[in-house]
Write an enzyme that holds these catalytic residues in place. Structure first.
Site, PDB file in Angstrom:
ATOM      1  N   PRO A  71      47.006 -50.219 -24.684  1.00  8.81           N
ATOM      2  CA  PRO A  71      47.060 -49.338 -25.856  1.00  8.81           C
ATOM      3  C   PRO A  71      48.345 -48.523 -25.881  1.00  8.81           C
ATOM      4  CG  PRO A  71      44.981 -49.124 -24.673  1.00  8.81           C
ATOM      5  CD  PRO A  71      45.905 -49.881 -23.791  1.00  8.81           C
ATOM      6  N   CYS A  72      48.751 -48.114 -27.065  1.00  9.23           N
ATOM      7  CA  CYS A  72      49.964 -47.316 -27.233  1.00  9.23           C
ATOM      8  C   CYS A  72      49.602 -45.840 -27.216  1.00  9.23           C
ATOM      9  CB  CYS A  72      50.645 -47.678 -28.552  1.00  9.23           C
ATOM     10  SG  CYS A  72      52.108 -46.695 -28.916  1.00  9.23           S
ATOM     11  N   GLN A  73      50.298 -45.057 -26.414  1.00  9.27           N
ATOM     12  CA  GLN A  73      50.067 -43.618 -26.328  1.00  9.27           C
ATOM     13  C   GLN A  73      51.408 -42.885 -26.314  1.00  9.27           C
ATOM     14  OE1 GLN A  73      47.916 -44.217 -22.544  1.00  9.27           O
ATOM     15  NE2 GLN A  73      46.434 -42.785 -23.363  1.00  9.27           N
ATOM     16  N   ASN A  78      51.375 -55.508 -27.854  1.00 13.81           N
ATOM     17  CA  ASN A  78      51.066 -54.241 -28.511  1.00 13.81           C
ATOM     18  C   ASN A  78      51.305 -54.390 -30.008  1.00 13.81           C
ATOM     19  OD1 ASN A  78      50.904 -51.250 -29.025  1.00 13.81           O
ATOM     20  ND2 ASN A  78      50.927 -51.219 -26.791  1.00 13.81           N
TER      21      ASN A  78
END
Length: 479
Positions: free
Chosen positions: A183-185, A232
């Site tokens: 996941p992108c954070q 992603n």
């Protein structure tokens, strides 16, 4: 997939005592209860003429004094609900791990070219059920982890990098390829003074601490796979004004890896792969393929060559649909009125918001991107059932138009739109509710796109596997 289950093979070798048979049956049922609910298992057993109830199944599982045994037919029925090992499982061409695995969309293509998955990490309990229903997870050879932080220890600030690396090597088997759809954070910069106090490095450990990419980086640093494939959303490149992507690329470089097409930029960036080349869905994802620099495997590799694996004929949207669906998938009059008026309002303001109506009769139709929120209203992909596209609200009362209200996709159709199964087939198990299934497919990848990536990498993966074997054989010789 026709290789028999190892449990079945052992059972055929020699007669079993009552206790051994009962223990084996309970082990089988316990594996199934990790995937399916009790009602589903009872229904399957009763299709064979049994008289099981959920209560009696639970009592049979827990109470060893219950003497009843399953019939051979019942055992085979239940065993058929579990995935069989791939034909090459005993002698795989290479080993890989599957991080942030979801329901196994990336795994599929790498298993298809002869790989064996030896470690999986996925935290969502519903996704884990779907994963285990479709992918063979040998209790003896395959390690299944839920929270990746339990492996990397990133949630324990008192643990040093050295201690974390040792812990990772204890839990994560050696492998040739690392797969991760992380996941992108947002990336926050941690204080260097605090890092010094904890005995940690300043590089990626400093800039990526607190993000899930940091966990991937820790595993790469500890296990040093020859190749990785990271996936992603396309917006990763522009996230936080490009800072996130810059830190990721710098981190991978510091770890000693060459990322394919690293310097390519939009609009012609081969790292951005659109699923529409494989299936009728516009779905762009960024794919980072990395090679450990000392292997030399990166020489001459580019994702631009992926085009050679585009299908000669892409399935049409209409071919993915079921001939008949339940009434519940057709939009209610209230929901359809709301979506139509919402879209019209934004269109008048010059905005592009609104539903996505797809004509199944048009062979060139391409759907919008299926999202994890699809379960809410299905607005991004609605199947056109002959709606007349009215000019005014009064047309909503027209009987013919009401009968032709659009419908959302079924979970089975979502499985086909994402490439988990072929048109007209129903081999992908969906053991969860519609809501959870929509979330899982919306969070997944276009399977044939990553199968193409696997095929493009195949020769280099096999070379990496040979290198690992030679290193292991050399180590044994020196000993």
């Amino acid at each position: 997939m026709d290789q028999p289950d190892l449990m079945a093979s052992r059972a055929a070798e020699q007669p079993q005592s009552h206790g051994e048979r009962q223990q084996e049956e309970r082990a089988l049922a316990a594996r199934l209860l990790d995937i399916y609910d009790k009602k589903t298992l009872v229904a399957k057993l009763n299709e064979l003429g049994g008289n099981w109830r959920p209560e009696s199944l639970v009592r049979w599982l827990r109470d060893t004094s219950v003497r009843r045994m399953l019939t051979e037919q019942e055992v085979q029925c239940l065993r058929g609900l579990l995935p069989s090992p791939p034909a090459h499982y005993a002698r795989p061409a290479f080993r890989f791990i599957d991080l942030f695995a979801g329901i196994g969309g990336i795994r599929s293509g790498f298993e298809a070219i002869g790989g064996a998955c030896v470690f999986t990490s996925e935290w969502n309990k519903h996704a884990v059920r779907t994963y285990k229903a479709n992918w063979y997870c040998d209790p003896q050879e395959h390690h299944f982890n839920e929270d990746i932080r339990d492996v990397t220890l990133s949630h324990r600030p008192e643990v040093s990098d050295k201690q974390a690396s040792e812990h990772i090597r204890d839990l994560v088997p050696q492998h040739d390829v690392l797969l991760a759809g992380f996941p992108c954070q947002p990336f926050s910069l941690a204080g260097v003074s605090k890092k010094n106090a904890l005995g940690r490095a300043h590089g990626f450990a400093c800039e990526t601490q607190g993000t899930l990419f940091f966990d991937v980086a820790r595993i790469i640093a500890a296990r040093r796979p020859a190749i990785f494939v990271l996936e992603n959303v396309k917006n990763l490149k522009s996230h936080d004004k490009g800072k996130t992507f810059r830190i990721i690329m710098q981190t991978l470089d510091e770890l000693g890896y060459e990322v394919a097409d690293a310097n390519a930029s939009s609009p012609d960036d081969p790292k951005i792969i659109d699923g529409k080349h494989f299936l009728p869905q516009h779905r762009e994802r960024i794919v980072l393929v990395g090679f450990r620099r000392d292997t030399g495997l990166h020489q001459g590799f580019s994702l631009r060559s992926l085009e050679q694996y585009y299908p000669q004929r892409r399935p049409t949207f209409g071919e993915l649909l079921e001939p008949q669906v339940a009434e519940k998938y057709i939009l209610t009059p209230t929901l359809w009125r709301y979506l139509y008026q919402y879209a019209r309002k934004h269109k008048e303001k010059g905005n592009g918001f609104g539903y996505g109506l797809v004509d199944p009769l048009n062979p060139h139709s391409v759907a919008r991107t299926l999202s994890a929120r699809y379960y809410k209203d299905g607005a991004e992909i609605l199947v056109d059932r002959g709606w007349d596209r009215p000019l005014g609200e009064k047309d909503f009362g027209d009987k013919q138009n009401q009968q032709r209200r659009p419908r959302r996709l079924t979970p089975r159709e979502c499985a086909r739109l994402m490439g988990f199964e072929a048109p007209g087939a129903s081999q992908f198990a969906i053991p969860v509710s519609d809501t959870q299934a929509y979330r899982q497919f919306g969070n997944s990848v276009v399977v044939p796109a990553f199968a193409a990536v696997a095929r493009l990498l195949e020769s280099r993966i096999l070379q990496a596997s040979r290198m690992r074997q030679e290193e292991m054989d050399g180590g044994r010789t020196r000993q």
